[in-house]
Design a protein around this motif. Structure first.
Motif, PDB file in Angstrom:
ATOM      1  N   ASP A  49     -54.534   3.884 -11.795  1.00 19.42           N
ATOM      2  CA  ASP A  49     -55.453   2.748 -11.881  1.00 19.42           C
ATOM      3  C   ASP A  49     -54.675   1.431 -11.803  1.00 19.42           C
ATOM      4  N   SER A  50     -53.619   1.331 -12.602  1.00 20.90           N
ATOM      5  CA  SER A  50     -52.834   0.104 -12.654  1.00 20.90           C
ATOM      6  C   SER A  50     -52.150  -0.186 -11.307  1.00 20.90           C
ATOM      7  N   LEU A  51     -51.538   0.851 -10.717  1.00 18.85           N
ATOM      8  CA  LEU A  51     -50.840   0.659  -9.433  1.00 18.85           C
ATOM      9  C   LEU A  51     -51.843   0.288  -8.338  1.00 18.85           C
ATOM     10  N   GLY A  52     -53.041   0.878  -8.423  1.00 13.79           N
ATOM     11  CA  GLY A  52     -54.082   0.553  -7.455  1.00 13.79           C
ATOM     12  C   GLY A  52     -54.455  -0.923  -7.532  1.00 13.79           C
ATOM     13  N   ARG A  53     -54.568  -1.433  -8.778  1.00 16.55           N
ATOM     14  CA  ARG A  53     -54.914  -2.851  -8.963  1.00 16.55           C
ATOM     15  C   ARG A  53     -53.819  -3.761  -8.432  1.00 16.55           C
ATOM     16  N   LEU A  54     -52.562  -3.387  -8.734  1.00 17.41           N
ATOM     17  CA  LEU A  54     -51.439  -4.212  -8.265  1.00 17.41           C
ATOM     18  C   LEU A  54     -51.384  -4.200  -6.744  1.00 17.41           C
ATOM     19  N   ALA A  56     -53.862  -3.621  -4.618  1.00 22.76           N
ATOM     20  CA  ALA A  56     -55.001  -4.348  -4.047  1.00 22.76           C
ATOM     21  C   ALA A  56     -54.735  -5.853  -4.004  1.00 22.76           C
ATOM     22  N   ARG A  57     -53.877  -6.330  -4.906  1.00 21.42           N
ATOM     23  CA  ARG A  57     -53.569  -7.763  -4.958  1.00 21.42           C
ATOM     24  C   ARG A  57     -52.250  -8.086  -4.272  1.00 21.42           C
ATOM     25  N   GLY A  58     -51.721  -7.109  -3.525  1.00 23.21           N
ATOM     26  CA  GLY A  58     -50.490  -7.345  -2.746  1.00 23.21           C
ATOM     27  C   GLY A  58     -49.266  -7.511  -3.621  1.00 23.21           C
ATOM     28  N   ARG A  59     -49.303  -6.951  -4.861  1.00 18.16           N
ATOM     29  CA  ARG A  59     -48.172  -7.128  -5.786  1.00 18.16           C
ATOM     30  C   ARG A  59     -47.270  -5.905  -5.860  1.00 18.16           C
ATOM     31  N   LEU A  60     -47.463  -4.983  -4.911  1.00 19.37           N
ATOM     32  CA  LEU A  60     -46.635  -3.770  -4.898  1.00 19.37           C
ATOM     33  C   LEU A  60     -45.961  -3.693  -3.534  1.00 19.37           C
ATOM     34  N   THR A 118     -40.450   0.197 -30.700  1.00 18.15           N
ATOM     35  CA  THR A 118     -41.197  -0.030 -31.939  1.00 18.15           C
ATOM     36  C   THR A 118     -41.670  -1.476 -32.032  1.00 18.15           C
ATOM     37  N   SER A 119     -42.865  -1.662 -32.599  1.00 19.84           N
ATOM     38  CA  SER A 119     -43.355  -3.029 -32.738  1.00 19.84           C
ATOM     39  C   SER A 119     -42.978  -3.605 -34.088  1.00 19.84           C
ATOM     40  N   SER A 120     -42.442  -2.786 -34.997  1.00 23.14           N
ATOM     41  CA  SER A 120     -42.090  -3.357 -36.299  1.00 23.14           C
ATOM     42  C   SER A 120     -41.134  -2.533 -37.161  1.00 23.14           C
ATOM     43  N   LEU A 139     -36.170  -2.539 -27.503  1.00 24.30           N
ATOM     44  CA  LEU A 139     -36.703  -3.183 -26.290  1.00 24.30           C
ATOM     45  C   LEU A 139     -38.214  -3.154 -26.474  1.00 24.30           C
ATOM     46  N   HIS A 140     -38.775  -4.290 -26.856  1.00 23.34           N
ATOM     47  CA  HIS A 140     -40.185  -4.351 -27.239  1.00 23.34           C
ATOM     48  C   HIS A 140     -40.997  -4.946 -26.086  1.00 23.34           C
ATOM     49  N   PHE A 141     -41.706  -4.055 -25.394  1.00 20.20           N
ATOM     50  CA  PHE A 141     -42.552  -4.467 -24.262  1.00 20.20           C
ATOM     51  C   PHE A 141     -43.908  -4.910 -24.794  1.00 20.20           C
ATOM     52  N   MET A 142     -44.614  -5.706 -24.006  1.00 20.25           N
ATOM     53  CA  MET A 142     -45.937  -6.199 -24.410  1.00 20.25           C
ATOM     54  C   MET A 142     -47.018  -5.508 -23.582  1.00 20.25           C
ATOM     55  N   ASN A 143     -48.159  -5.361 -24.174  1.00 20.33           N
ATOM     56  CA  ASN A 143     -49.296  -4.669 -23.581  1.00 20.33           C
ATOM     57  C   ASN A 143     -50.252  -5.663 -22.890  1.00 20.33           C
ATOM     58  N   PRO A 144     -50.699  -5.450 -21.660  1.00 19.79           N
ATOM     59  CA  PRO A 144     -50.383  -4.358 -20.746  1.00 19.79           C
ATOM     60  C   PRO A 144     -49.024  -4.557 -20.057  1.00 19.79           C
ATOM     61  N   PRO A 146     -47.506  -3.516 -17.342  1.00 21.16           N
ATOM     62  CA  PRO A 146     -47.312  -3.892 -15.934  1.00 21.16           C
ATOM     63  C   PRO A 146     -47.578  -5.383 -15.663  1.00 21.16           C
ATOM     64  N   VAL A 147     -48.253  -6.059 -16.595  1.00 22.15           N
ATOM     65  CA  VAL A 147     -48.648  -7.455 -16.358  1.00 22.15           C
ATOM     66  C   VAL A 147     -47.820  -8.453 -17.167  1.00 22.15           C
ATOM     67  N   MET A 148     -47.451  -8.092 -18.391  1.00 20.77           N
ATOM     68  CA  MET A 148     -46.834  -9.070 -19.290  1.00 20.77           C
ATOM     69  C   MET A 148     -45.344  -9.226 -18.986  1.00 20.77           C
ATOM     70  N   SER A 189     -42.206 -11.720 -32.223  1.00 19.25           N
ATOM     71  CA  SER A 189     -43.563 -11.635 -31.658  1.00 19.25           C
ATOM     72  C   SER A 189     -44.609 -11.285 -32.717  1.00 19.25           C
ATOM     73  N   ASN A 190     -44.397 -10.193 -33.430  1.00 22.82           N
ATOM     74  CA  ASN A 190     -45.422  -9.752 -34.373  1.00 22.82           C
ATOM     75  C   ASN A 190     -45.412 -10.506 -35.695  1.00 22.82           C
ATOM     76  N   ARG A 191     -44.282 -11.126 -36.020  1.00 22.35           N
ATOM     77  CA  ARG A 191     -44.257 -11.930 -37.248  1.00 22.35           C
ATOM     78  C   ARG A 191     -45.167 -13.144 -37.084  1.00 22.35           C
TER      79      ARG A 191
HETATM   80  N1  CAA Z   1     -52.161  -3.004 -14.642  1.00 26.91           N
HETATM   81  C1  CAA Z   1     -52.167  -3.791 -13.557  1.00 26.91           C
HETATM   82  N2  CAA Z   1     -52.841  -4.954 -13.491  1.00 26.91           N
HETATM   83  C2  CAA Z   1     -53.558  -5.299 -14.574  1.00 26.91           C
HETATM   84  C3  CAA Z   1     -53.618  -4.525 -15.749  1.00 26.91           C
HETATM   85  C4  CAA Z   1     -52.868  -3.320 -15.765  1.00 26.91           C
HETATM   86  N3  CAA Z   1     -52.824  -2.509 -16.824  1.00 26.91           N
HETATM   87  N4  CAA Z   1     -54.396  -5.157 -16.660  1.00 26.91           N
HETATM   88  C5  CAA Z   1     -54.819  -6.291 -16.076  1.00 26.91           C
HETATM   89  N5  CAA Z   1     -54.318  -6.387 -14.830  1.00 26.91           N
HETATM   90  C6  CAA Z   1     -54.473  -7.469 -13.883  1.00 26.91           C
HETATM   91  C7  CAA Z   1     -55.854  -7.567 -13.305  1.00 26.91           C
HETATM   92  O1  CAA Z   1     -56.012  -6.711 -12.199  1.00 26.91           O
HETATM   93  C8  CAA Z   1     -55.934  -9.035 -12.914  1.00 26.91           C
HETATM   94  O2  CAA Z   1     -55.228  -9.306 -11.718  1.00 26.91           O
HETATM   95  P1  CAA Z   1     -55.457 -10.710 -10.902  1.00 26.91           P
HETATM   96  O3  CAA Z   1     -55.118 -11.842 -11.816  1.00 26.91           O
HETATM   97  O4  CAA Z   1     -54.529 -10.599  -9.752  1.00 26.91           O
HETATM   98  O5  CAA Z   1     -56.909 -10.688 -10.546  1.00 26.91           O
HETATM   99  C9  CAA Z   1     -55.159  -9.696 -14.018  1.00 26.91           C
HETATM  100  O6  CAA Z   1     -54.308  -8.713 -14.600  1.00 26.91           O
HETATM  101  C10 CAA Z   1     -56.095 -10.234 -15.053  1.00 26.91           C
HETATM  102  O7  CAA Z   1     -56.940  -9.180 -15.521  1.00 26.91           O
HETATM  103  P2  CAA Z   1     -58.497  -9.306 -15.833  1.00 26.91           P
HETATM  104  O8  CAA Z   1     -59.140 -10.237 -14.844  1.00 26.91           O
HETATM  105  O9  CAA Z   1     -59.050  -7.924 -15.970  1.00 26.91           O
HETATM  106  O10 CAA Z   1     -58.622  -9.902 -17.269  1.00 26.91           O
HETATM  107  P3  CAA Z   1     -57.862 -11.107 -17.914  1.00 26.91           P
HETATM  108  O11 CAA Z   1     -57.760 -12.259 -17.000  1.00 26.91           O
HETATM  109  O12 CAA Z   1     -58.433 -11.281 -19.275  1.00 26.91           O
HETATM  110  O13 CAA Z   1     -56.365 -10.542 -18.111  1.00 26.91           O
HETATM  111  C11 CAA Z   1     -54.909  -9.669 -19.678  1.00 26.91           C
HETATM  112  C12 CAA Z   1     -56.122  -9.408 -18.825  1.00 26.91           C
HETATM  113  C13 CAA Z   1     -53.659  -9.786 -18.801  1.00 26.91           C
HETATM  114  C14 CAA Z   1     -54.752  -8.461 -20.592  1.00 26.91           C
HETATM  115  C15 CAA Z   1     -55.104 -11.002 -20.489  1.00 26.91           C
HETATM  116  O14 CAA Z   1     -56.349 -10.962 -21.152  1.00 26.91           O
HETATM  117  C16 CAA Z   1     -54.044 -11.260 -21.512  1.00 26.91           C
HETATM  118  O15 CAA Z   1     -52.971 -11.721 -21.192  1.00 26.91           O
HETATM  119  N6  CAA Z   1     -54.355 -10.951 -22.793  1.00 26.91           N
HETATM  120  C17 CAA Z   1     -53.419 -11.087 -23.874  1.00 26.91           C
HETATM  121  C18 CAA Z   1     -52.494  -9.902 -23.892  1.00 26.91           C
HETATM  122  C19 CAA Z   1     -51.487  -9.989 -24.993  1.00 26.91           C
HETATM  123  O16 CAA Z   1     -51.452 -10.885 -25.808  1.00 26.91           O
HETATM  124  N7  CAA Z   1     -50.618  -8.972 -25.029  1.00 26.91           N
HETATM  125  C20 CAA Z   1     -49.636  -8.854 -26.049  1.00 26.91           C
HETATM  126  C21 CAA Z   1     -50.190  -8.012 -27.146  1.00 26.91           C
HETATM  127  S1  CAA Z   1     -49.021  -7.811 -28.445  1.00 26.91           S
HETATM  128  C22 CAA Z   1     -48.089  -6.521 -27.954  1.00 26.91           C
HETATM  129  O17 CAA Z   1     -48.282  -5.912 -26.946  1.00 26.91           O
HETATM  130  C23 CAA Z   1     -46.961  -6.186 -28.837  1.00 26.91           C
HETATM  131  C24 CAA Z   1     -47.224  -5.493 -30.079  1.00 26.91           C
HETATM  132  O18 CAA Z   1     -46.265  -5.023 -30.656  1.00 26.91           O
HETATM  133  C25 CAA Z   1     -48.524  -5.379 -30.729  1.00 26.91           C
END
Ligand code: CAA
Length: 282
Positions: A49-54, A56-60, A118-120, A139-144, A146-148, A189-191
């Motif tokens: 799903d994620s790779l398909g989205r990337l 579709a937006r020419g990011r792969l 680990t987040s904490s 190495l603490h990655f952020m969710n999602p 592939p995007v953060m 980040s989490n603090r």
């Molecule tokens: N894979 C690939 N692409 C993804 C994706 C995924 N899993 N999730 C979202 N996207 C893409 C979408 O396709 C979309 O692409 P375009 O901009 O090219 O159209 C883009 O990201 C934006 O997605 P949406 O339009 O669906 O929704 P949005 O604009 O609200 O963005 C979001 C979604 C990126 C999650 C955004 O809401 C956001 O940044 N939210 C905050 C996330 C955050 O704070 N994360 C950190 C949490 S803390 C943590 O992770 C650490 C911990 O220890 C708890």
């Protein structure tokens, strides 16, 4: 890096582990992903799903299928024996994580780089369960994933400079930005994030405003991409509670006390998106 050093192991195919394995494969590295067969199946669907989205937006740069071919399911922990870089992303549970690290000590070579997502949980404590603190870090990655863009790089008390340098190199290869910090509860980040989410939950509990209103205020007024309650649901309310417990016990300050409403929702099994109900319904 040599071809052998390009072998990366990821343990845990949940939301985070799956995203981490995906970005490792996107960077052209071969990745062995270990979890149960059911978790691996869900993880494959989520990567598609994620790779398909990337794509579709020419990011792969290549077809999603070509990236997925570099992700190898590993049914047994032993399948990771040859990897030189290991990224752990299992559930936020000290017992589970420490048990895995004790087994990894027998499986991995002495010079393998081992990182926890680990987040904490304290990095120094996890490093002790692995037993080679010089080769261990956070190495603490952020969710999602592939995007953060951020990866928080956390040094344990005994982490060697060479391990940090290798980790920074890896994060760069993944196309992410590494920011370094030291090992204190919640890192940076989490603090900072969790007390804000906790305060939003207190606002709900005290009837200050409805969840939608609280989120709207933070989105429109502070330009946050998601409101704090939607974000708490997205992270998982059980994960938020676990992190707040670590902040509260590790720093000893009552300002980190988890909201009673958060405790109650977790006890009810309302864990956010993953359970279909949190502050919102999914
Ligand atoms: N894979 C690939 N692409 C993804 C994706 C995924 N899993 N999730 C979202 N996207 C893409 C979408 O396709 C979309 O692409 P375009 O901009 O090219 O159209 C883009 O990201 C934006 O997605 P949406 O339009 O669906 O929704 P949005 O604009 O609200 O963005 C979001 C979604 C990126 C999650 C955004 O809401 C956001 O940044 N939210 C905050 C996330 C955050 O704070 N994360 C950190 C949490 S803390 C943590 O992770 C650490 C911990 O220890 C708890």
């Amino acid at each position: 890096m040599s071809a052998e050093a390009d072998r990366v192991g990821v343990i845990g195919a949940g939301q985070m582990g799956s995203g981490i394995a995906q970005v490792v494969a996107q960077a052209g590295l071969e990745v062995w992903l270990h979890d149960t067969p059911e978790a691996l199946k869900r993880s494959k669907a989520s990567m598609e799903d994620s790779l398909g989205r990337l794509s579709a937006r020419g990011r792969l740069q290549e077809a999603p299928g070509a990236v997925l071919e570099r992700v190898h399911p590993a049914a047994e922990l032993e399948d990771l024996a040859g990897v030189r870089t290991l990224l752990e992303a299992v559930t936020e549970d000290w017992g589970v994580k420490s048990g895995i690290f004790a087994r990894l000590r027998e499986l991995l070579s002495e010079d393998a780089l081992v990182a926890t997502n680990t987040s904490s949980i304290p990095i120094t404590q996890l490093a002790s369960s692995y037993g080679r603190p010089g080769r261990f870090l956070g190495l603490h990655f952020m969710n999602p994933v592939p995007v953060m863009p951020l990866v928080e790089v956390i040094r344990g008390l005994g982490t060697a400079e060479e391990a940090v340098a290798q980790a920074l190199d890896l994060v760069g290869r993944l196309g992410k930005t590494a920011v370094q910090c030291n090992d204190y509860p919640g890192f940076v980040s989490n603090r900072i994030l969790m007390p804000m989410l906790n305060e939003a939950i207190q606002c709900v509990m005290e009837g200050v405003a409805e969840p939608e209103a609280i989120d709207q205020i933070m989105r429109l007024g502070m330009n946050h991409p998601m409101g704090p309650l939607a974000l708490a649901d997205f992270i998982g309310l059980d994960t938020c509670l676990a992190i707040l417990e670590v902040l509260h016990s590790g720093l000893g300050d009552p300002k980190y006390r988890p909201s009673p409403l958060l405790r109650k929702m977790v006890a009810a099994g309302w864990l956010g998106r993953k359970s279909g109900r949190g502050f919102y319904r999914y």
